[in-house]
Write a protein that holds these residues in place. Structure first.
Motif, PDB file in Angstrom:
ATOM      1  N   THR A   1     -29.424   9.099  38.972  1.00 47.98           N
ATOM      2  CA  THR A   1     -28.063   9.100  38.422  1.00 47.98           C
ATOM      3  C   THR A   1     -28.074   8.459  37.043  1.00 47.98           C
ATOM      4  N   ARG A   2     -27.486   9.129  36.066  1.00 45.55           N
ATOM      5  CA  ARG A   2     -27.465   8.628  34.696  1.00 45.55           C
ATOM      6  C   ARG A   2     -26.027   8.320  34.289  1.00 45.55           C
ATOM      7  N   LEU A   3     -25.772   7.080  33.947  1.00 46.73           N
ATOM      8  CA  LEU A   3     -24.477   6.690  33.414  1.00 46.73           C
ATOM      9  C   LEU A   3     -24.535   6.804  31.903  1.00 46.73           C
ATOM     10  N   SER A   4     -23.603   7.563  31.327  1.00 48.00           N
ATOM     11  CA  SER A   4     -23.618   7.829  29.896  1.00 48.00           C
ATOM     12  C   SER A   4     -22.254   7.530  29.292  1.00 48.00           C
ATOM     13  N   VAL A   5     -22.249   7.162  28.031  1.00 50.91           N
ATOM     14  CA  VAL A   5     -20.989   6.961  27.317  1.00 50.91           C
ATOM     15  C   VAL A   5     -20.183   8.250  27.275  1.00 50.91           C
ATOM     16  N   ASP A   6     -20.848   9.387  27.374  1.00 52.72           N
ATOM     17  CA  ASP A   6     -20.165  10.681  27.335  1.00 52.72           C
ATOM     18  C   ASP A   6     -19.210  10.868  28.512  1.00 52.72           C
ATOM     19  N   GLN A   7     -19.406  10.107  29.569  1.00 51.99           N
ATOM     20  CA  GLN A   7     -18.576  10.252  30.768  1.00 51.99           C
ATOM     21  C   GLN A   7     -17.327   9.375  30.741  1.00 51.99           C
ATOM     22  N   LEU A   8     -17.191   8.514  29.746  1.00 48.06           N
ATOM     23  CA  LEU A   8     -16.184   7.459  29.792  1.00 48.06           C
ATOM     24  C   LEU A   8     -14.878   7.854  29.111  1.00 48.06           C
ATOM     25  N   VAL A   9     -13.781   7.463  29.735  1.00 46.21           N
ATOM     26  CA  VAL A   9     -12.454   7.576  29.148  1.00 46.21           C
ATOM     27  C   VAL A   9     -11.831   6.184  29.181  1.00 46.21           C
ATOM     28  N   ALA A  10     -11.276   5.761  28.052  1.00 44.89           N
ATOM     29  CA  ALA A  10     -10.671   4.427  27.955  1.00 44.89           C
ATOM     30  C   ALA A  10      -9.152   4.526  28.095  1.00 44.89           C
ATOM     31  N   PRO A  11      -8.574   3.962  29.150  1.00 46.97           N
ATOM     32  CA  PRO A  11      -7.116   3.911  29.253  1.00 46.97           C
ATOM     33  C   PRO A  11      -6.561   2.849  28.303  1.00 46.97           C
ATOM     34  N   LEU A  12      -5.446   3.173  27.613  1.00 45.85           N
ATOM     35  CA  LEU A  12      -4.832   2.262  26.657  1.00 45.85           C
ATOM     36  C   LEU A  12      -3.317   2.245  26.861  1.00 45.85           C
ATOM     37  N   PHE A  13      -2.722   1.057  26.674  1.00 47.04           N
ATOM     38  CA  PHE A  13      -1.279   0.873  26.829  1.00 47.04           C
ATOM     39  C   PHE A  13      -0.625   0.742  25.448  1.00 47.04           C
ATOM     40  N   VAL A  14       0.469   1.453  25.232  1.00 44.68           N
ATOM     41  CA  VAL A  14       1.128   1.416  23.928  1.00 44.68           C
ATOM     42  C   VAL A  14       2.567   0.919  24.067  1.00 44.68           C
ATOM     43  N   VAL A  15       2.988   0.075  23.104  1.00 42.08           N
ATOM     44  CA  VAL A  15       4.355  -0.466  23.074  1.00 42.08           C
ATOM     45  C   VAL A  15       4.916  -0.309  21.659  1.00 42.08           C
ATOM     46  N   GLU A  16       6.224  -0.497  21.540  1.00 46.85           N
ATOM     47  CA  GLU A  16       6.859  -0.485  20.225  1.00 46.85           C
ATOM     48  C   GLU A  16       6.476  -1.743  19.439  1.00 46.85           C
ATOM     49  N   GLY A  17       6.682  -1.670  18.125  1.00 50.37           N
ATOM     50  CA  GLY A  17       6.440  -2.825  17.284  1.00 50.37           C
ATOM     51  C   GLY A  17       5.344  -2.574  16.270  1.00 50.37           C
ATOM     52  N   HIS A  18       4.972  -3.641  15.582  1.00 52.58           N
ATOM     53  CA  HIS A  18       3.900  -3.572  14.595  1.00 52.58           C
ATOM     54  C   HIS A  18       3.043  -4.823  14.735  1.00 52.58           C
ATOM     55  N   GLY A  19       1.737  -4.618  14.727  1.00 55.20           N
ATOM     56  CA  GLY A  19       0.820  -5.741  14.858  1.00 55.20           C
ATOM     57  C   GLY A  19       0.853  -6.391  16.235  1.00 55.20           C
ATOM     58  N   VAL A  20       1.285  -5.621  17.246  1.00 50.89           N
ATOM     59  CA  VAL A  20       1.403  -6.173  18.597  1.00 50.89           C
ATOM     60  C   VAL A  20       0.099  -5.965  19.356  1.00 50.89           C
ATOM     61  N   ARG A  21      -0.391  -7.045  19.923  1.00 54.71           N
ATOM     62  CA  ARG A  21      -1.583  -7.002  20.767  1.00 54.71           C
ATOM     63  C   ARG A  21      -1.395  -8.031  21.885  1.00 54.71           C
ATOM     64  N   GLN A  22      -0.655  -7.631  22.921  1.00 55.85           N
ATOM     65  CA  GLN A  22      -0.290  -8.524  24.015  1.00 55.85           C
ATOM     66  C   GLN A  22      -1.279  -8.353  25.164  1.00 55.85           C
ATOM     67  N   GLU A  23      -1.982  -9.416  25.516  1.00 51.49           N
ATOM     68  CA  GLU A  23      -2.904  -9.320  26.644  1.00 51.49           C
ATOM     69  C   GLU A  23      -2.120  -9.182  27.946  1.00 51.49           C
ATOM     70  N   VAL A  24      -2.587  -8.309  28.823  1.00 49.77           N
ATOM     71  CA  VAL A  24      -1.992  -8.145  30.152  1.00 49.77           C
ATOM     72  C   VAL A  24      -2.511  -9.286  31.028  1.00 49.77           C
ATOM     73  N   PRO A  25      -1.649 -10.163  31.520  1.00 47.36           N
ATOM     74  CA  PRO A  25      -2.132 -11.353  32.233  1.00 47.36           C
ATOM     75  C   PRO A  25      -3.060 -11.059  33.399  1.00 47.36           C
ATOM     76  N   SER A  26      -2.786 -10.003  34.149  1.00 47.51           N
ATOM     77  CA  SER A  26      -3.608  -9.684  35.313  1.00 47.51           C
ATOM     78  C   SER A  26      -4.813  -8.813  34.972  1.00 47.51           C
ATOM     79  N   MET A  27      -4.995  -8.511  33.672  1.00 46.78           N
ATOM     80  CA  MET A  27      -6.126  -7.692  33.238  1.00 46.78           C
ATOM     81  C   MET A  27      -6.759  -8.315  31.998  1.00 46.78           C
ATOM     82  N   PRO A  28      -7.473  -9.412  32.143  1.00 45.35           N
ATOM     83  CA  PRO A  28      -8.075 -10.072  30.977  1.00 45.35           C
ATOM     84  C   PRO A  28      -8.884  -9.093  30.130  1.00 45.35           C
ATOM     85  N   GLY A  29      -8.633  -9.111  28.812  1.00 38.00           N
ATOM     86  CA  GLY A  29      -9.351  -8.209  27.914  1.00 38.00           C
ATOM     87  C   GLY A  29      -8.670  -6.876  27.688  1.00 38.00           C
TER      88      GLY A  29
END
Length: 340
Positions: free
Chosen positions: A33-61
């Motif tokens: 079994t080969r794990l490759s970067v080609d298989q990866l999808v990154a989920p991202l959360f978007v909010v209104e505003g500018h320069g906002v980068r709010q960490e999700v408390p239950s999801m560090p990072g």
């Protein structure tokens, strides 16, 4: 005193599986079994505003990102070789209504975020979420009436949503709602609007899982606890006890035109991933969900697990079960690890 001698026993073995585990080079060469970067999808959360980068408390990072920060993150992910992102909107409560009408506002947060990412990084695939829960004042994936989730009325809205997302630039729309018949309705709506090349990644086997808690924290999309609103999503998401039912959902999604199918969550449902893979002639995705991420992160932060080793083992297991594509909040870290 008489000395006893120990005679060595020579085994005559034709097969010695350990021969192929003897060195790192051998193990790499014969790995199944080969794990490759080609298989990866990154989920991202978007909010209104500018320069906002709010960490999700239950999801560090993991962060809620304003559109400008989302674009910056998308550029970094693309530079690491990650082929796709999956976007999820966190809307202000004032925009949420029982019918989720903000879901098909072409000038809303979500279409603007889609357009911004596609304009900044055209080569990066954008996968969009088709479900009402981020837009619903009831916190459900469908319209609620008299304590019930209305299927057919919801499907009409989902089809409109998908077209708005395609107009904004979505490459792949991903209905995560688990309403019956929504894949076919979305396919017809996309085709009639001229988006015949926009693919559908169906959440084919999405279970009513306890592992979604941190995600719902990130989007504030949990069912509302008030009279007339079902307390959970068990009337439309699948029963965790069922596996054969996933094959029925698979058959229906393929008949309705799904281009890819998904199992969610991943690790507790490796057997389902395997069954779907064996029965499917389209690519199979698995969603390594927020609760799975949170558990591994918490254990690593407490020094109970080696984070890199545990994460790579977990994702390799998901691949081994049959997933061609993995949505994971570890995508960025894994891409960095695989480069070294």
């Amino acid at each position: 005193m008489e000395m006893q001698t120990t005679q060595s026993v020579t085994l005559s073995l034709i097969e010695r599986p350990r021969r192929l585990r003897r060195t790192e080079a051998i193990r790499r060469m014969v790995g199944e079994t080969r794990l490759s970067v080609d298989q990866l999808v990154a989920p991202l959360f978007v909010v209104e505003g500018h320069g906002v980068r709010q960490e999700v408390p239950s999801m560090p990072g993991q962060y809620r990102l304003s559109i400008d920060e989302l674009v910056r993150e998308a550029r970094e992910l693309h530079a690491l070789g990650i082929p796709a992102v999956a976007l999820f909107p966190a809307l202000d409560e004032s925009l949420k209504t029982p019918d989720g009408r903000e879901a098909f506002n072409p000038d809303g947060l979500y279409p603007r975020a889609i357009r911004a990412v596609k304009e900044a990084v055209p080569e990066l695939l954008v996968i969009t979420d088709v479900a009402l829960d981020p837009y619903s004042s009831d916190g459900h994936d469908g319209i609620v009436r008299d304590g019930r989730i209305l299927n057919d009325e919801t499907v009409e809205i989902l089809a409109r949503m998908a077209v708005v997302q395609a107009q904004a630039g979505a490459d792949i729309v991903a209905p995560s709602d688990m309403m019956d018949g929504r894949v076919g309705a979305i396919r017809r709506a996309l085709d009639e609007a001229g988006f015949t090349e926009v693919a559908i990644l169906s959440y084919t086997a999405k279970y009513a899982s306890a592992f979604y808690g941190p995600f719902r924290d990130a989007l504030d999309s949990a069912p509302r606890h008030r009279p007339g609103v079902p307390p959970d999503k068990k009337t439309y998401q699948m029963d965790p006890a069922n596996a054969r039912e996933a094959l029925r959902e698979l058959r229906l999604d393929l008949e309705e035109g799904a281009d890819m199918v998904m199992v969610k969550p991943a690790l507790p449902y490796l057997d389902v991933i395997y069954r779907v893979k064996q029965a499917s002639d389209v690519p199979v995705a698995a969603y390594h969900v927020s609760g799975e991420y949170a558990m591994l992160k918490a254990a690593a932060l407490n020094g109970w697990l080696d984070e890199k080793a545990a994460v790579l083992e977990a994702l390799t297991a998901i691949c081994r079960a049959g997933a061609d594509v993995i949505l994971t909040y570890f995508a960025k870290q894994v891409a960095q690890w695989l480069q070294k």
